[in-house]
Design a protein around this motif. Structure first.
Motif, short mmCIF file in Angstrom:
data_model
loop_
_atom_site.label_atom_id
_atom_site.label_comp_id
_atom_site.label_asym_id
_atom_site.label_seq_id
_atom_site.Cartn_x
_atom_site.Cartn_y
_atom_site.Cartn_z
N PHE A 242 15.00 -1.55 41.74
CA PHE A 242 15.47 -1.94 43.07
C PHE A 242 14.33 -2.48 43.94
CE2 PHE A 242 16.87 -0.38 47.40
CZ PHE A 242 17.63 -1.49 47.65
N ILE A 243 13.26 -1.69 44.12
CA ILE A 243 12.11 -2.20 44.87
C ILE A 243 10.89 -2.35 43.96
CG2 ILE A 243 12.90 -1.20 47.03
CD1 ILE A 243 10.68 0.92 46.71
N GLY A 244 11.08 -2.19 42.66
CA GLY A 244 9.96 -2.29 41.74
C GLY A 244 9.33 -3.66 41.68
N SER A 245 10.08 -4.69 42.11
CA SER A 245 9.53 -6.05 42.09
C SER A 245 8.67 -6.36 43.31
CB SER A 245 10.67 -7.07 41.99
OG SER A 245 11.47 -7.03 43.15
N LEU A 246 8.68 -5.47 44.30
CA LEU A 246 7.97 -5.74 45.56
C LEU A 246 6.53 -5.23 45.47
CD1 LEU A 246 10.77 -4.65 48.08
CD2 LEU A 246 10.48 -6.83 46.92
N THR A 247 5.79 -5.69 44.50
CA THR A 247 4.46 -5.14 44.24
C THR A 247 3.39 -5.60 45.23
OG1 THR A 247 4.19 -6.94 42.63
CG2 THR A 247 4.86 -4.79 41.78
N SER A 248 3.70 -6.60 46.06
CA SER A 248 2.74 -7.07 47.07
C SER A 248 3.10 -6.57 48.47
CB SER A 248 2.67 -8.60 47.08
OG SER A 248 2.18 -9.10 45.86
N ILE A 249 4.07 -5.68 48.55
CA ILE A 249 4.57 -5.24 49.86
C ILE A 249 3.47 -4.57 50.68
CG2 ILE A 249 5.34 -2.95 49.05
CD1 ILE A 249 7.39 -5.23 51.33
N ARG A 250 3.44 -4.91 51.97
CA ARG A 250 2.50 -4.30 52.91
C ARG A 250 3.21 -3.45 53.95
NH1 ARG A 250 -2.61 -6.60 52.67
NH2 ARG A 250 -2.75 -8.46 51.34
N HIS A 251 4.42 -3.86 54.31
CA HIS A 251 5.18 -3.16 55.36
C HIS A 251 6.57 -2.92 54.80
CE1 HIS A 251 7.47 -2.46 59.00
NE2 HIS A 251 6.39 -2.52 59.75
N LEU A 252 6.93 -1.65 54.54
CA LEU A 252 8.21 -1.32 53.93
C LEU A 252 8.94 -0.29 54.77
CD1 LEU A 252 10.27 -1.36 51.58
CD2 LEU A 252 8.88 0.41 50.47
N SER A 253 10.19 -0.62 55.15
CA SER A 253 11.09 0.33 55.79
C SER A 253 12.26 0.53 54.84
CB SER A 253 11.58 -0.23 57.14
OG SER A 253 12.48 0.67 57.74
N LEU A 254 12.47 1.78 54.39
CA LEU A 254 13.43 2.04 53.32
C LEU A 254 14.38 3.17 53.70
CD1 LEU A 254 14.40 1.55 50.40
CD2 LEU A 254 12.66 3.18 49.65
N CYS A 255 15.69 2.89 53.62
CA CYS A 255 16.72 3.90 53.82
C CYS A 255 17.72 3.76 52.69
CB CYS A 255 17.41 3.74 55.18
SG CYS A 255 18.78 4.89 55.42
N SER A 256 17.78 4.76 51.81
CA SER A 256 18.72 4.74 50.70
C SER A 256 19.28 6.15 50.52
CB SER A 256 18.02 4.28 49.41
OG SER A 256 18.88 4.42 48.31
N LEU A 257 20.61 6.26 50.53
CA LEU A 257 21.23 7.58 50.39
C LEU A 257 21.29 8.03 48.93
CD1 LEU A 257 24.11 7.56 53.01
CD2 LEU A 257 21.70 8.11 53.26
N SER A 258 20.90 7.16 48.03
CA SER A 258 20.88 7.53 46.62
C SER A 258 19.69 8.45 46.34
CB SER A 258 20.76 6.28 45.75
OG SER A 258 20.47 6.62 44.42
N SER A 259 19.85 9.34 45.36
CA SER A 259 18.74 10.22 44.97
C SER A 259 17.91 9.62 43.84
CB SER A 259 19.29 11.59 44.54
OG SER A 259 20.16 11.45 43.43
N GLU A 260 18.28 8.40 43.40
CA GLU A 260 17.54 7.75 42.33
C GLU A 260 16.22 7.20 42.86
OE1 GLU A 260 18.57 7.51 39.12
OE2 GLU A 260 20.35 8.71 39.64
N THR A 261 15.17 7.31 42.05
CA THR A 261 13.90 6.67 42.40
C THR A 261 14.05 5.17 42.18
OG1 THR A 261 12.69 8.62 41.68
CG2 THR A 261 11.43 6.58 41.96
N PRO A 262 13.86 4.35 43.23
CA PRO A 262 14.23 2.92 43.14
C PRO A 262 13.17 2.03 42.52
CG PRO A 262 13.56 3.44 45.36
CD PRO A 262 13.45 4.71 44.58
#
Length: 660
Positions: A242-262
Motif C-alpha cells: 500500500f505505501i511500500g512504493s513511497l520510498t522517497s517520502i518525506r512528509h507522511l500523514s496516514l490514517c488506516s483503520l486496517s490492522s494490516e502493516t501497509p
C-alpha cells in the motif's frame, strides 16, 4: 468596447435578434469570459466566433446544443464547465476538441446527475492539458475514465471528487507524467456492492498525493518512487504494498483503520522526517514502532484520532521494543499528540517515547477528557524524560531572589513552565544573568507573582510564550510582557490574559505566530520589518503598526477573521467598528496581488456578503494565483456557497479553485 479584457454574463436574456455573439463582436481583445444561465451555443450561427484571443472561459448551468466542426478557440488555456449539459449530437469530447491548447480543465457536475462522458472517441486527445479536475462527474463505465486519462499525455495535476455512484468500479489512473494527485471519496451516499471497487494508481513521476477514501474496498498503489508528501486516509484493508512504493517520502500523514502493516518487510523510509499517524486502528502502536524503526531520520511525530478509537483491548497488542529505534536516539525533536486520553496503553507509548527521545525539544499533548484533564497532565509530567527536566504542579515559589553573584554564562536554552517568582524583579534579573541565552520558552498557566515580564535579551534568537490556559485572579493594573530582543529571529506568542504588550525593536524576526486579545499600541508589530512568515490573530480593531510601515520581505501571511477590522487590516490597516459598512474596495491594486500572490487558503469561510466581496476582489486581481482553497463549516449552505464562489471572475488563467 475595444479594450475590454474580462466580462461576466449572469442570467442574461437577449432580444431583438441580439445574442452573445453580437456582444462579443465588439470585444475584440476579450481574454476572460464567465457565462451563467445564458444561451451560448444554440444555433447554426457560430456564437463566440469573435473570441480568438479568449484565454479563460467559465460556462455554468447551461446547455450546449450545436458547435460547428470548423469552430475553434485557438488561445483558450483554462476552461470551467459547471453543471453544463450537452444535448442532441453534441458531446463533451467534441466540444473539447475546439480548444487545441487547453492546459487547465474543471468539470463539475455536483448539481447534475446525467452522464457527462459516454465514450472517448479514437480521435480524441488533449495534448496540452496539464491540470484536470473531475468533480462528481458521471462516466459510462471504467473504460471511459481510463481512456480519458490516457488521452492526456502531459497531465501533471489530477483532482477527483467522488460524491455519488458514477458508473466506475475501478478508477485506473495510469499517468506517467502526473506530479500531483488529489482524491476525495469520503462524502455522499453510495449503493452497496460486493465486488471490488476503488483505485489503481500507477504514476511513477508523482510527487504529492492527497488521498481520502472511506468507501472503496480495493486500493493499489504501484511504483511511485518520487512521492515526497502524502496525506492518506482510508478505511479498507490494504495490501502489503500500500505505501511500500513511497520510498522517497518525506512528509507522511496516514490514517488506516486496517490492522494490516501497509508495506512489506524490509522496506525503509530513509528520507521520512515528518510523520502524522492516526490512532484509530487497534494496532496503531505497533505500526508506529515499525515506522520508527524504518524511518531513521524522523524529526516530527504527530499522533491524532480522526475517527475515534476502533479497538477493544489494545493493551494486549502493545509490545515495547527490545532496542531503541535510531530516530529516537538521534533525530526526533518534536512530538504532538492530539486527543490524548491518558489510557494505560497511551501512557506506555508516551513513556517509551519520552524515555528514549534523546534529542526531543517539545512534546505537546492535547486532551479532551474534561474533569480528568488535571489528573492526566499530572501523570504525564511524572514520566521520565531523557532530554529535559521541568517543574510539575508545585505552586511554591521557585525563585525568591537572584543574588548578585548569580550567573549562567553558558546557558543557551531556558524553559520556564508554570514557574513561580517572588515578583517582577526576580524574573527580569534571571533573564539578565543569562548573557548568551538564545532560546526562551515561557508557559504561564496560573498567577505567578509577576505583573510585567520584562524580557531584555540581546542574544535571544527564539522566543515562545503561552499565556492562554489556566485560571487567573482579575487585576486592573497593567500586566503582560515587554520584549526587547534585537537578535530575535523566531517568535511564537499566544496570550489571552494580558492587557499590556510592548514589542520593542526586533529587526531580525523572520517568522512570527502571534495570537492576542488585548488592544495593541501602534508599534505592536511595527518593529517586525524583516518578517517573512507572519500568522496574526488579534481581537482588537486597532491597527498594530504605525502609518508608513512596510513589510517588504513578507511572503506568507495567515490572518484571523475573528476581529471586527480584519478586512480593512488585510487591505491597508484602516480603523473601523462596522465591517459591513466600512469595507471599501481599494482604488489601486496592491503590488503583491498583481505580481506575487500564488496561494490563498480561507478556513471557516461562511459566505457572508463581506467575505464574498473580499474573495471576489482577491480572485479578480491576483494575476499570479495558482490555487485558492476554501473550507466551510456551514452545513446546508455548503453547496450554495461553493456555487457562488465558482461563479466569481478569476484573472489568473491557470488558477485552481479548491474546496476542502
Amino acid at each position: 468596447m475595444p479594450s475590454l479584457k474580462a466580462m461576466q454574463l449572469l442570467s442574461v436574456k437577449f432580444s431583438g435578434g441580439e445574442s452573445v455573439d453580437s456582444l462579443l463582436r465588439i470585444c475584440p481583445v476579450l481574454e476572460g469570459l464567465v457565462v451563467n444561465q445564458t444561451e451560448v451555443f444554440d444555433s447554426n450561427e457560430c456564437t463566440m466566433s469573435s473570441c480568438g484571443k479568449l484565454k479563460t472561459l467559465t460556462l455554468s448551468e447551461l446547455s450546449i446544443k450545436v458547435v460547428l466542426p470548423w469552430f475553434r478557440l485557438p488561445s483558450l488555456k483554462s476552461l470551467h464547465l459547471l453543471s453544463v449539459k450537452f444535448s442532441g449530437e453534441e458531446s463533451i469530447a467534441r466540444f473539447l476538441q475546439i480548444c487545441p491548447v487547453l492546459e487547465y480543465l474543471v468539470v463539475d457536475q455536483t448539481e447534475d446527475d446525467s452522464v457527462m462522458l459516454e465514450d472517448v472517441p479514437v480521435w480524441f486527445c488533449l495534448p496540452s492539458l496539464k491540470s484536470l479536475h473531475l468533480l462528481s462527474v458521471n462516466f459510462s463505465g471504467d473504460e471511459s475514465f481510463s481512456k480519458l486519462i490516457q488521452r492526456c499525455p502531459v497531465l501533471e495535476d489530477l483532482v477527483i471528487n467522488k460524491t455519488r455512484d458514477d458508473n466506475v468500479m475501478i478508477f485506473n489512473i495510469n499517468a506517467p507524467s502526473l506530479r500531483s494527485l488529489s482524491i476525495d471519496n469520503s462524502i455522499g451516499k453510495r449503493a452497496y456492492v460486493e465486488e471490488n471497487h476503488g483505485f489503481v494508481i500507477n504514476a511513477p513521476s508523482l510527487e504529492k498525493m492527497d488521498f481520502k477514501d472511506t468507501f472503496s474496498n480495493f486500493l493499489v498503489f504501484e511504483h511511485m518512487p518520487e512521492v515526497t508528501e502524502a496525506n492518506i486516509q482510508v478505511l479498507c484493508g490494504q495490501s502489503e504494498n500500500f505505501i511500500g512504493s513511497l520510498t522517497s517520502i518525506r512528509h507522511l500523514s496516514l490514517c488506516s483503520l486496517s490492522s494490516e502493516t501497509p508495506y512489506p518487510s524490509g522496506i525503509t523510509f530513509p528520507y521520512l522526517e515528518h510523520l502524522e499517524l492516526s490512532t484509530c486502528s487497534d494496532e496503531w502502536s505497533n505500526l508506529l514502532v515499525c515506522l520508527l524503526y524504518e524511518a531513521p531520520t524522523l524529526k516530527y511525530l504527530k499522533l491524532k484520532s480522526q475517527h475515534g478509537a476502533h479497538y477493544n483491548d489494545p493493551l494486549i497488542l502493545w509490545k515495547e521494543p527490545t532496542s531503541v529505534p535510531e530516530c529516537l536516539s538521534t533525530h526526533l525533536e518534536i512530538v504532538e499528540w492530539r486527543q490524548y486520553e491518558g489510557k494505560e496503553h497511551e501512557r506506555n507509548m508516551a513513556a517509551y517515547i519520552l524515555a528514549n527521545a534523546t534529542c526531543l525539544k517539545t512534546a505537546t499533548f492535547s486532551i479532551r477528557c474534561g474533569y480528568k484533564h488535571h489528573n492526566v497532565l499530572r501523570k504525564l509530567k511524572n514520566l521520565n524524560r531523557v532530554s529535559e527536566t521541568y517543574q510539575t504542579e508545585d505552586d511554591s515559589v521557585m525563585l525568591e531572589d537572584v543574588p548578585v553573584w548569580f550567573c549562567l554564562p553558558s546557558l543557551k536554552s531556558l524553559h520556564l513552565l508554570s514557574v513561580n517568582f517572588s515578583g517582577d524583579e526576580s524574573f527580569s534579573k534571571l533573564i539578565q544573568r543569562c548573557p548568551v541565552s538564545e532560546d526562551l520558552v515561557i508557559n504561564k498557566t496560573r498567577d505567578d507573582n509577576v505583573t510585567i515580564f520584562n524580557i531584555n535579551a540581546p542574544s535571544l534568537r527564539s522566543l515562545s510564550i503561552d499565556n492562554s490556559t489556566g485560571e487567573r485572579t482579575y487585576v486592573e493594573e497593567n500586566h503582560g510582557f515587554v520584549i526587547n530582543a534585537p537578535s530575535l529571529e523566531k517568535m511564537n506568542f499566544k496570550d489571552t490574559f494580558s492587557n499590556c504588550l510592548v514589542f520593542e525593536h526586533m529587526p531580525e524576526v523572520i517568522e512570527a505566530n502571534i495570537h492576542v486579545i488585548c488592544g495593541q499600541p501602534e508599534n505592536f508589530i511595527g518593529s517586525l520589518t524583516s518578517i517573512c512568515h507572519l500568522s496574526l490573530c488579534s481581537l482588537s480593531s486597532e491597527t498594530p503598526y504605525p502609518s508608513g510601515t512596510t513589510f517588504p520581505y513578507l511572503e506568507h501571511l495567515e490572518l484571523c477573521t475573528r476581529c471586527a477590522g480584519w478586512a480593512n487590516l488585510l487591505q491597508h490597516g484602516a480603523h473601523y467598528n462596522d465591517q459591513m459598512i466600512l469595507w471599501k474596495e481599494p482604488t489601486a491594486v496592491p503590488e503583491c496581488l498583481s505580481t506575487h500572490l500564488e496561494i490563498m487558503e480561507w478556513r471557516q469561510y461562511e459566505g457572508t456578503e463581506q467575505e464574498r466581496s473580499m474573495a471576489a476582489y482577491i480572485l479578480a486581481n491576483a494575476t499570479c494565483l495558482k490555487t485558492a482553497t476554501f473550507s466551510t463549516r456551514c452545513g446546508d449552505k455548503h453547496h450554495n456557497m461553493l456555487r457562488k464562489l465558482k461563479n466569481l471572475n478569476r484573472v489568473s488563467e491557470t488558477s485552481q479553485l479548491l474546496f476542502d
